[in-house]
Design a protein around this motif. Structure first.
Motif, PDB file in Angstrom:
ATOM      1  N   ARG A   7      16.154  58.508 116.740  1.00 52.69           N
ATOM      2  CA  ARG A   7      16.759  57.395 117.471  1.00 52.69           C
ATOM      3  C   ARG A   7      17.371  56.350 116.528  1.00 52.69           C
ATOM      4  NH1 ARG A   7      13.315  52.847 118.244  1.00 52.69           N
ATOM      5  NH2 ARG A   7      11.225  53.120 117.349  1.00 52.69           N
ATOM      6  N   HIS A   8      16.792  56.165 115.352  1.00 51.50           N
ATOM      7  CA  HIS A   8      17.343  55.198 114.399  1.00 51.50           C
ATOM      8  C   HIS A   8      18.689  55.700 113.858  1.00 51.50           C
ATOM      9  CE1 HIS A   8      13.428  53.426 114.727  1.00 51.50           C
ATOM     10  NE2 HIS A   8      12.843  54.431 114.107  1.00 51.50           N
ATOM     11  N   PHE A  11      21.329  55.319 116.618  1.00 51.80           N
ATOM     12  CA  PHE A  11      21.776  53.931 116.783  1.00 51.80           C
ATOM     13  C   PHE A  11      22.792  53.588 115.702  1.00 51.80           C
ATOM     14  CE2 PHE A  11      21.778  49.402 116.167  1.00 51.80           C
ATOM     15  CZ  PHE A  11      21.722  48.893 117.452  1.00 51.80           C
ATOM     16  N   ARG A  14      26.084  55.213 116.428  1.00 56.27           N
ATOM     17  CA  ARG A  14      26.816  54.578 117.541  1.00 56.27           C
ATOM     18  C   ARG A  14      27.569  53.340 117.076  1.00 56.27           C
ATOM     19  NH1 ARG A  14      28.818  57.023 120.599  1.00 56.27           N
ATOM     20  NH2 ARG A  14      27.093  57.884 121.816  1.00 56.27           N
ATOM     21  N   SER A  44      17.483  53.864 122.580  1.00 50.62           N
ATOM     22  CA  SER A  44      18.111  52.604 122.969  1.00 50.62           C
ATOM     23  C   SER A  44      19.281  52.884 123.908  1.00 50.62           C
ATOM     24  CB  SER A  44      18.623  51.882 121.728  1.00 50.62           C
ATOM     25  OG  SER A  44      19.505  50.836 122.088  1.00 50.62           O
ATOM     26  N   GLU A  47      22.681  53.738 122.519  1.00 48.07           N
ATOM     27  CA  GLU A  47      23.041  55.064 122.002  1.00 48.07           C
ATOM     28  C   GLU A  47      23.917  55.857 122.959  1.00 48.07           C
ATOM     29  OE1 GLU A  47      19.601  57.335 120.707  1.00 48.07           O
ATOM     30  OE2 GLU A  47      18.522  55.457 120.379  1.00 48.07           O
ATOM     31  N   TYR A 253      19.374  45.231 113.899  1.00 50.42           N
ATOM     32  CA  TYR A 253      18.541  46.244 114.538  1.00 50.42           C
ATOM     33  C   TYR A 253      17.242  46.436 113.754  1.00 50.42           C
ATOM     34  CZ  TYR A 253      17.053  50.977 115.912  1.00 50.42           C
ATOM     35  OH  TYR A 253      16.315  52.068 116.331  1.00 50.42           O
TER      36      TYR A 253
END
Length: 320
Positions: A7-8, A11, A14, A44, A47, A253
């Motif tokens: 997920r990091h 992000f 994106r 998130s 994303e 973030y």
């Protein structure tokens, strides 16, 4: 992209492209059903659009995971039939499933019946001795009976016996012509090509014959390539984000995530290639690599890395 596109990472990507469809790392059905679902499924909203990629071969389990994907708000769920790893072969996951197209068809049918989100597939052009177009064509035709409309095709075959997963990413030759031939024969399907794509110019050339391109390792090594995607492939008026702008947003973030207990190196490992090819890039990477893993490491590590980058650039002679 197992262990990479978490997920990091997504992000961060994106921030570079607003239109690209992002994919999670492959997660097995067992991990989703019996493991820490929050860890694997949380993402998130920033994303989006994002697709969940799963590995499995049991229709009931895959249907259950499709329900999870819909509940968590994913834009798509993708069945991986392309990974050549030994550890997934032992569980009838990944590329070995290309030898069982009827099972793959049944899996995707069960997934489509489970929730109202797109179900897609990613696979190779062949495995082991399946090295003719007819074998690829038959696989796609049988799987398409499920109603699946999108096929992401890695344009290399996978040698499940004799080559390591790493070797399977480089040694079998690429054959984009087979993917183009699939599109010509199945115009009603969305055919997306993957494998060995390193430039936007290459993307534009391939898009003359197929519906889409998927980038993987190149984006991880050279993420700023993504910054040109929106303008080149989606909207000629789209802005191109600068590296400084991206870093400022990513640092915001990181501060939020640090406050939640996320370790800095879990996030910063994904940005090491942002300045690839530019003066000071090595210093930038070194500062982060040597310090982000330390207990209590905070945003000051990124500030120091950027400072090293700026010092290197200010020391360069002015252009004549």
């Amino acid at each position: 992209m197992m262990d990479w596109s978490d997920r990091h990472c997504r992000f961060f990507w994106r921030l570079l492209s607003k239109n690209t469809l992002l994919y999670t790392e492959m997660v097995t059905t067992g991990a989703l059903i019996h493991g820490d679902r929050e860890r694997f499924l949380a993402f998130s909203p920033a994303e989006q659009p994002v697709a969940l990629q799963v590995g499995g071969s049991d229709p009931e389990a895959l249907a259950q995971c499709t329900g999870f994907a819909a509940q968590w708000g994913y834009s798509e769920i993708n069945l991986n039939c392309g990974c050549p790893s030994d550890r997934v072969q032992s569980g009838r996951i990944g590329a070995c499933l290309m030898a069982e197209p009827e099972l793959v068809r049944d899996c995707i049918q069960a997934m489509r019946d489970a929730a109202d989100i797109p179900v897609t597939i990613k696979h190779r052009i062949g495995i082991d001795d399946m090295d003719d177009y007819q074998g690829l064509r038959d696989f796609v035709a049988i799987v398409a009976e499920s109603g699946c409309k999108t096929f992401i095709v890695h344009a290399r075959k996978a040698w499940l016996q004799g080559l390591s997963p790493k070797e399977n990413r480089d040694i079998p030759p690429l054959d984009y012509s087979l993917v183009a031939r699939l599109k010509a024969e199945f115009p009603q399907l969305e055919i997306i090509v993957n494998g060995g794509i390193t430039t936007l110019e290459q993307c534009e050339t391939l898009l003359q014959d197929v519906d889409g391109v998927m980038l993987g390792r190149e984006i991880y090594a050279n993420p700023y390539l993504l910054a040109g995607v929106d303008r080149a492939l989606f909207d000629s008026a789209a802005p191109t984000p600068g590296r400084s702008e991206v870093m400022a947003q990513f640092m915001d973030y990181c501060e939020l995530e640090l406050a939640k207990g996320t370790r800095l190196n879990q996030m910063t490992r994904h940005i090491l290639g942002l300045y690839q090819g530019l003066p000071g890039a090595r210093r930038f990477r070194r500062v982060i690599s040597e310090n982000a893993h330390k207990p209590g490491a905070g945003i000051e590590v990124l500030q120091q890395a950027l400072s090293q980058l700026e010092q290197r650039n200010s020391a360069l002679p002015a252009a004549q």
